[in-house]
Design a protein around this motif. Structure first.
Motif, PDB file in Angstrom:
ATOM      1  N   SER A  98     -66.449  10.928  48.739  1.00 18.70           N
ATOM      2  CA  SER A  98     -65.009  11.004  48.491  1.00 18.70           C
ATOM      3  C   SER A  98     -64.231  11.123  49.796  1.00 18.70           C
ATOM      4  N   LEU A  99     -64.731  11.947  50.715  1.00 17.80           N
ATOM      5  CA  LEU A  99     -64.050  12.109  51.999  1.00 17.80           C
ATOM      6  C   LEU A  99     -64.107  10.831  52.820  1.00 17.80           C
ATOM      7  N   SER A 100     -65.211  10.122  52.764  1.00 18.67           N
ATOM      8  CA  SER A 100     -65.320   8.859  53.495  1.00 18.67           C
ATOM      9  C   SER A 100     -64.310   7.836  52.973  1.00 18.67           C
ATOM     10  N   LEU A 101     -64.180   7.748  51.653  1.00 19.70           N
ATOM     11  CA  LEU A 101     -63.190   6.842  51.079  1.00 19.70           C
ATOM     12  C   LEU A 101     -61.772   7.259  51.460  1.00 19.70           C
ATOM     13  N   SER A 102     -61.535   8.562  51.511  1.00 19.72           N
ATOM     14  CA  SER A 102     -60.213   9.049  51.916  1.00 19.72           C
ATOM     15  C   SER A 102     -59.905   8.647  53.354  1.00 19.72           C
ATOM     16  N   LEU A 103     -60.909   8.722  54.216  1.00 20.96           N
ATOM     17  CA  LEU A 103     -60.707   8.329  55.610  1.00 20.96           C
ATOM     18  C   LEU A 103     -60.411   6.837  55.729  1.00 20.96           C
ATOM     19  N   VAL A 104     -61.115   6.031  54.950  1.00 23.45           N
ATOM     20  CA  VAL A 104     -60.876   4.587  54.985  1.00 23.45           C
ATOM     21  C   VAL A 104     -59.450   4.271  54.533  1.00 23.45           C
ATOM     22  N   VAL A 105     -59.048   4.860  53.426  1.00 23.99           N
ATOM     23  CA  VAL A 105     -57.687   4.623  52.919  1.00 23.99           C
ATOM     24  C   VAL A 105     -56.653   5.101  53.928  1.00 23.99           C
ATOM     25  N   ALA A 106     -56.883   6.276  54.514  1.00 24.01           N
ATOM     26  CA  ALA A 106     -55.932   6.812  55.497  1.00 24.01           C
ATOM     27  C   ALA A 106     -55.827   5.909  56.713  1.00 24.01           C
ATOM     28  N   SER A 107     -56.962   5.386  57.182  1.00 27.42           N
ATOM     29  CA  SER A 107     -56.930   4.507  58.358  1.00 27.42           C
ATOM     30  C   SER A 107     -56.152   3.236  58.068  1.00 27.42           C
ATOM     31  N   VAL A 108     -56.321   2.680  56.867  1.00 33.34           N
ATOM     32  CA  VAL A 108     -55.587   1.462  56.513  1.00 33.34           C
ATOM     33  C   VAL A 108     -54.085   1.746  56.447  1.00 33.34           C
ATOM     34  N   VAL A 109     -53.717   2.841  55.811  1.00 27.50           N
ATOM     35  CA  VAL A 109     -52.297   3.183  55.672  1.00 27.50           C
ATOM     36  C   VAL A 109     -51.666   3.416  57.036  1.00 27.50           C
ATOM     37  N   ILE A 110     -52.328   4.183  57.896  1.00 30.40           N
ATOM     38  CA  ILE A 110     -51.779   4.481  59.222  1.00 30.40           C
ATOM     39  C   ILE A 110     -51.625   3.198  60.037  1.00 30.40           C
ATOM     40  N   PHE A 111     -52.648   2.348  60.025  1.00 28.20           N
ATOM     41  CA  PHE A 111     -52.599   1.124  60.818  1.00 28.20           C
ATOM     42  C   PHE A 111     -51.494   0.191  60.330  1.00 28.20           C
ATOM     43  N   VAL A 112     -51.415  -0.017  59.026  1.00 28.57           N
ATOM     44  CA  VAL A 112     -50.418  -0.946  58.482  1.00 28.57           C
ATOM     45  C   VAL A 112     -49.003  -0.431  58.717  1.00 28.57           C
ATOM     46  N   MET A 113     -48.778   0.865  58.515  1.00 27.20           N
ATOM     47  CA  MET A 113     -47.432   1.414  58.686  1.00 27.20           C
ATOM     48  C   MET A 113     -46.968   1.307  60.134  1.00 27.20           C
ATOM     49  N   LEU A 114     -47.848   1.587  61.078  1.00 27.27           N
ATOM     50  CA  LEU A 114     -47.439   1.513  62.476  1.00 27.27           C
ATOM     51  C   LEU A 114     -47.288   0.071  62.947  1.00 27.27           C
ATOM     52  N   LEU A 136     -48.084   2.799  70.371  1.00 25.40           N
ATOM     53  CA  LEU A 136     -48.669   2.792  69.034  1.00 25.40           C
ATOM     54  C   LEU A 136     -50.139   3.179  69.031  1.00 25.40           C
ATOM     55  N   MET A 137     -50.862   2.840  70.087  1.00 26.70           N
ATOM     56  CA  MET A 137     -52.285   3.185  70.121  1.00 26.70           C
ATOM     57  C   MET A 137     -52.478   4.697  70.157  1.00 26.70           C
ATOM     58  N   VAL A 138     -51.645   5.392  70.907  1.00 30.30           N
ATOM     59  CA  VAL A 138     -51.730   6.850  70.948  1.00 30.30           C
ATOM     60  C   VAL A 138     -51.375   7.435  69.582  1.00 30.30           C
ATOM     61  N   VAL A 139     -50.293   6.948  68.978  1.00 29.85           N
ATOM     62  CA  VAL A 139     -49.821   7.502  67.711  1.00 29.85           C
ATOM     63  C   VAL A 139     -50.857   7.305  66.613  1.00 29.85           C
ATOM     64  N   GLN A 140     -51.363   6.087  66.465  1.00 32.66           N
ATOM     65  CA  GLN A 140     -52.272   5.833  65.351  1.00 32.66           C
ATOM     66  C   GLN A 140     -53.629   6.498  65.565  1.00 32.66           C
ATOM     67  N   SER A 141     -54.111   6.561  66.799  1.00 30.93           N
ATOM     68  CA  SER A 141     -55.417   7.182  67.038  1.00 30.93           C
ATOM     69  C   SER A 141     -55.352   8.701  66.876  1.00 30.93           C
ATOM     70  N   VAL A 142     -54.313   9.321  67.432  1.00 29.37           N
ATOM     71  CA  VAL A 142     -54.194  10.778  67.313  1.00 29.37           C
ATOM     72  C   VAL A 142     -53.906  11.169  65.866  1.00 29.37           C
ATOM     73  N   THR A 143     -53.071  10.391  65.184  1.00 29.97           N
ATOM     74  CA  THR A 143     -52.797  10.683  63.774  1.00 29.97           C
ATOM     75  C   THR A 143     -54.066  10.579  62.947  1.00 29.97           C
ATOM     76  N   MET A 144     -54.875   9.563  63.205  1.00 35.47           N
ATOM     77  CA  MET A 144     -56.131   9.419  62.481  1.00 35.47           C
ATOM     78  C   MET A 144     -57.084  10.580  62.777  1.00 35.47           C
ATOM     79  N   LEU A 145     -57.085  11.039  64.015  1.00 34.59           N
ATOM     80  CA  LEU A 145     -57.921  12.177  64.371  1.00 34.59           C
ATOM     81  C   LEU A 145     -57.477  13.432  63.626  1.00 34.59           C
ATOM     82  N   LEU A 146     -56.168  13.636  63.496  1.00 32.07           N
ATOM     83  CA  LEU A 146     -55.661  14.789  62.770  1.00 32.07           C
ATOM     84  C   LEU A 146     -55.972  14.690  61.274  1.00 32.07           C
ATOM     85  N   VAL A 147     -55.879  13.474  60.727  1.00 31.90           N
ATOM     86  CA  VAL A 147     -56.247  13.279  59.318  1.00 31.90           C
ATOM     87  C   VAL A 147     -57.723  13.624  59.110  1.00 31.90           C
TER      88      VAL A 147
END
Length: 313
Positions: free
Chosen positions: A11-27, A278-289
């Motif tokens: 479940s956590l792995s799927l959450s990470l995948v979904v979060a990465s897609v959302v963060i990347f597309v939004m930015l 954008l690279m800093v924002v999306q990578s750090v945001t993903m790390l926090l997620v």
């Protein structure tokens, strides 16, 4: 137990995948070209194209997403557009501020909330209870950034006990802890207020149970009943709030770090947004997620230690 861990891990792995897609597309959907922004209004098209190629902005969305995710899996968070250094180096430097700040604030939150919440529950309907409820309501209502500015004005400007901001580094641990004290207090106040109210409600619900009446009938003191029996059985909602609060303290300290000029992850994200890095924002945001999801998983594991019924199940 193993089946539960595997299920939660999936479940956590799927959450990470979904979060990465959302963060990347939004930015990626943010209007404007980072390369054109960095070069200014008078930049030539060929210069912009060369910088886009250097920054890895060429190619389709899927190709860039795959390169970004693949890099993160190997510890490569990409190259900062602004600082021209690996994002991993920036994170490594800033996590030494944000991590201890979040832990410090969480310790203060627990140290304040647990005795206050237990006092209010033990003195239900009394003067202490009303005082705690009023104080916690005020603590929730006050914005933490405004409270942070009040702390700076009082302790840094008027009393001159501490500096108004900045971080001296961990070469002098006492100076570092001193620099983090006011930000930790500003972060801990509203969280301690929330936790104290949740703890009071959970303990009061527990005090109405039959085994509590039995403990009282055996002659146990009010303190022993509240601390030894009611508090232990009211721990699950408290653990839930603590997990959410640590995630907030780690990922939601952007304003506080800017108020105190702390070189943490929150300030790094703020600088990345203002500079369109954008690279800093999306990578750090993903790390926090990722950190938030891991904390949530640890909290769920802690449930099994707090409630023996869950271990049997």
């Amino acid at each position: 137990m193993i089946r539960t861990l595997l299920s939660r891990g999936l479940s956590l792995s799927l959450s990470l995948v979904v979060a990465s897609v959302v963060i990347f597309v939004m930015l990626q959907a943010v209007p404007g070209d980072p390369a054109a922004f960095m070069l200014g209004l008078n930049a030539q098209p060929d210069t912009i194209a060369a910088l886009r190629a250097e920054l890895g902005l060429e190619g389709g969305l899927i190709q860039r997403y795959a390169a970004w995710v693949g890099g993160m899996l190997t510890g490569d968070f990409g190259q900062s557009y602004t600082y021209r250094v690996p994002v991993a180096d920036l994170v490594r430097d800033r996590i030494g501020v944000s991590g201890p700040l979040a832990a410090y604030a969480l310790i203060l939150t627990v140290a304040i909330a647990i005795p206050v919440g237990l006092l209010a529950a033990a003195r239900r309907g009394g003067l202490a209870d009303w005082g705690v409820m009023g104080a916690t309501q005020l603590g929730i209502a006050i914005p933490n950034f405004w409270f942070a500015m009040l702390l700076v004005f009082l302790f840094a400007v008027k009393l001159r006990w501490v500096s108004a901001g900045g971080f001296p580094g961990w070469s002098d641990p006492l100076a570092a802890i001193r620099a983090l004290t006011l930000p930790a207090i500003a972060l801990a106040l509203p969280q301690a207020s929330i936790l104290a109210r949740v703890l009071r409600s959970a303990v009061l619900d527990t005090l109405d149970q039959d085994y509590i009446r039995t403990a009282r009938a055996k002659g146990l003191s009010r303190r022993a009943v509240v601390v030894r029996h009611a508090f232990r059985n009211a721990a699950i909602p408290v653990l839930t709030i603590l997990g959410l609060q640590f995630s907030f303290l780690l990922a939601g300290a952007i304003i506080i770090e800017n108020v105190f000029f702390l070189p943490g992850l929150g300030r790094l994200i703020f600088q990345g947004i203002t500079q369109r890095d954008l690279m800093v924002v999306q990578s750090v945001t993903m790390l926090l997620v990722f950190a938030v999801i891991c904390v949530t998983f640890l909290v769920e594991l802690a449930y099994t230690f707090a409630d023996p019924r869950l271990r049997k199940g």
